[in-house]
Scaffold this active site. Structure first.
Site, PDB file in Angstrom:
ATOM      1  N   PRO A   2       0.479  -1.094  -0.018  1.00 22.13           N
ATOM      2  CA  PRO A   2       0.029  -0.056   0.150  1.00 22.13           C
ATOM      3  C   PRO A   2       0.796   1.558  -0.019  1.00 22.13           C
ATOM      4  O   PRO A   2       1.376   1.336   0.932  1.00 22.13           O
ATOM      5  CB  PRO A   2      -1.045  -0.409   1.294  1.00 22.13           C
ATOM      6  CG  PRO A   2      -0.490  -1.357   1.601  1.00 22.13           C
ATOM      7  CD  PRO A   2       1.100  -2.194   1.367  1.00 22.13           C
ATOM      8  N   GLU A   3       0.708   2.052  -0.955  1.00 19.50           N
ATOM      9  CA  GLU A   3       1.327   3.265  -0.580  1.00 19.50           C
ATOM     10  C   GLU A   3       0.283   4.459  -1.630  1.00 19.50           C
ATOM     11  O   GLU A   3      -1.219   4.080  -1.270  1.00 19.50           O
ATOM     12  CB  GLU A   3       2.429   3.659  -2.585  1.00 19.50           C
ATOM     13  CG  GLU A   3       3.972   2.287  -2.079  1.00 19.50           C
ATOM     14  CD  GLU A   3       4.848   2.324  -2.425  1.00 19.50           C
ATOM     15  OE1 GLU A   3       5.288   4.537  -2.890  1.00 19.50           O
ATOM     16  OE2 GLU A   3       5.388   1.803  -2.507  1.00 19.50           O
ATOM     17  N   LYS A  51      -1.518   7.965   3.068  1.00 20.36           N
ATOM     18  CA  LYS A  51      -1.731   6.336   3.233  1.00 20.36           C
ATOM     19  C   LYS A  51      -2.517   6.472   4.278  1.00 20.36           C
ATOM     20  O   LYS A  51      -2.517   5.132   5.225  1.00 20.36           O
ATOM     21  CB  LYS A  51      -0.088   6.016   3.709  1.00 20.36           C
ATOM     22  CG  LYS A  51       1.298   6.072   3.003  1.00 20.36           C
ATOM     23  CD  LYS A  51       2.106   5.276   3.680  1.00 20.36           C
ATOM     24  CE  LYS A  51       3.944   5.487   2.429  1.00 20.36           C
ATOM     25  NZ  LYS A  51       4.257   4.864   2.996  1.00 20.36           N
ATOM     26  N   ASN A 163       7.484   2.206  -0.317  1.00 22.38           N
ATOM     27  CA  ASN A 163       9.017   1.806  -1.125  1.00 22.38           C
ATOM     28  C   ASN A 163       9.712   1.633  -1.749  1.00 22.38           C
ATOM     29  O   ASN A 163      10.537   1.665  -2.704  1.00 22.38           O
ATOM     30  CB  ASN A 163       9.325   0.415  -0.353  1.00 22.38           C
ATOM     31  CG  ASN A 163       9.225   0.271   1.331  1.00 22.38           C
ATOM     32  OD1 ASN A 163       9.522   1.366   1.818  1.00 22.38           O
ATOM     33  ND2 ASN A 163       8.838  -0.685   2.046  1.00 22.38           N
ATOM     34  N   ARG A 247      14.000  -0.006   4.970  1.00 23.72           N
ATOM     35  CA  ARG A 247      12.939  -0.165   4.923  1.00 23.72           C
ATOM     36  C   ARG A 247      13.656  -0.907   3.159  1.00 23.72           C
ATOM     37  O   ARG A 247      15.130  -0.433   3.225  1.00 23.72           O
ATOM     38  CB  ARG A 247      12.441   0.859   3.944  1.00 23.72           C
ATOM     39  CG  ARG A 247      10.497   0.838   4.954  1.00 23.72           C
ATOM     40  CD  ARG A 247       9.739   0.277   5.461  1.00 23.72           C
ATOM     41  NE  ARG A 247       9.314   0.883   6.202  1.00 23.72           N
ATOM     42  CZ  ARG A 247       9.520   0.623   7.932  1.00 23.72           C
ATOM     43  NH1 ARG A 247      10.274   0.029   8.114  1.00 23.72           N
ATOM     44  NH2 ARG A 247       8.822   1.143   9.070  1.00 23.72           N
TER      45      ARG A 247
END
Length: 260
Positions: A2-3, A51, A163, A247
């Site tokens: 999820p972004e 987000k 990421n 990350r």
């Protein structure tokens, strides 16, 4: 993963399915909200903020959900089988015809006029009406020694990059993710590209940054274990970020020289 684009799509799905409908029941499956009940409230709408998802009700309350790394919303007709294990459900909203289940999400239930306590710290939203490239640039430049990969992930600078887009933006900007912000050759272009990439992906179920829809060719570097699509150099992977918050980051050592 999820972004900002994924969250935008989830907000649109929730908004289309629930807005204007009365909740016949609500079920909050976390200890802090276990006794909460908003059945009888009408859903006013759902929007994304970076987000975060904000679902508002006509009783003056807002449900804030965050998908973290693994969270998702399943929105379907009432009575349909869940596609995730029941023990991972954190919130269930039911109307006469629809059911929305948030799996593995973080959630809060607050007064709508207190939403800013939860999301007010965020920088300009890449997909929101508050987007302001100059504000985002000023926040990024405020700490020129921070690696650009870390700066792009900092939601206080600009909201929505995760990421995947971090790695893709650094590749497209031809900079190593560890390059200090102050040494990035064209930071405004990178910010403009961030906006463009999220915009073109916000209505897609599959994220594409290369303009090539073939499987294995949709992203330049993220998740690649083979050669660079541009120069055939082997893509590298490493964890980046402060200890405990590392990350995954992917980059091409040939196409992306480290500056400074």
């Amino acid at each position: 993963m999820p972004e900002g684009d994924t969250v935008y799509l989830a907000a649109r799905k929730l908004d289309r399915a629930l807005t204007g409908q009365v909740l016949t029941s609500s079920d909050f499956r976390i200890p802090s909200l276990a006794t909460s009940d908003i059945s009888g409230a009408t859903v006013s709408g759902t929007i994304s903020r970076g987000k975060h998802l904000l679902t508002r009700f006509d009783n003056g309350l807002t449900l804030r959900t965050h998908l973290k790394m693994e969270g998702t919303w399943q929105v379907d007709r009432a009575g349909m089988r869940w596609r995730r294990p029941a023990h991972t459900a954190r919130v269930i909203l039911r109307t006469a015809s629809m059911e929305a289940v948030g799996f593995q999400v973080i959630l809060d239930l607050v007064r709508t006029d207190e939403e800013e306590d939860l999301v007010g710290h965020l920088g300009p939203d890449l997909l929101g009406p508050d987007w302001d490239a100059e504000v985002a640039l000023a926040r990024l430049r405020a700490d020129p020694a921070v690696p650009i990969g870390d700066a792009l992930l900092e939601q206080r600078n600009l909201a929505g990059v995760g990421n995947v887009f971090k790695s893709e933006l650094c590749f497209l900007g031809r900079v190593d993710p560890l390059t200090p912000v102050g040494r990035v050759p064209d930071l405004p272009a990178m910010v403009a590209k961030a906006r463009q990439l999220l915009e073109v992906n916000k209505n897609r179920s599959t994220r594409i940054t290369t303009a090539d829809t073939r499987r294995g060719y949709q992203l330049w570097v993220y998740g690649r274990r083979g050669p660079c699509l541009r120069c055939s150099t082997r893509i590298l992977k490493a964890d980046q970020g402060p200890r405990g918050q590392e990350r995954p980051t992917y980059w091409c050592p040939s196409c992306q020289p480290r500056l400074g």
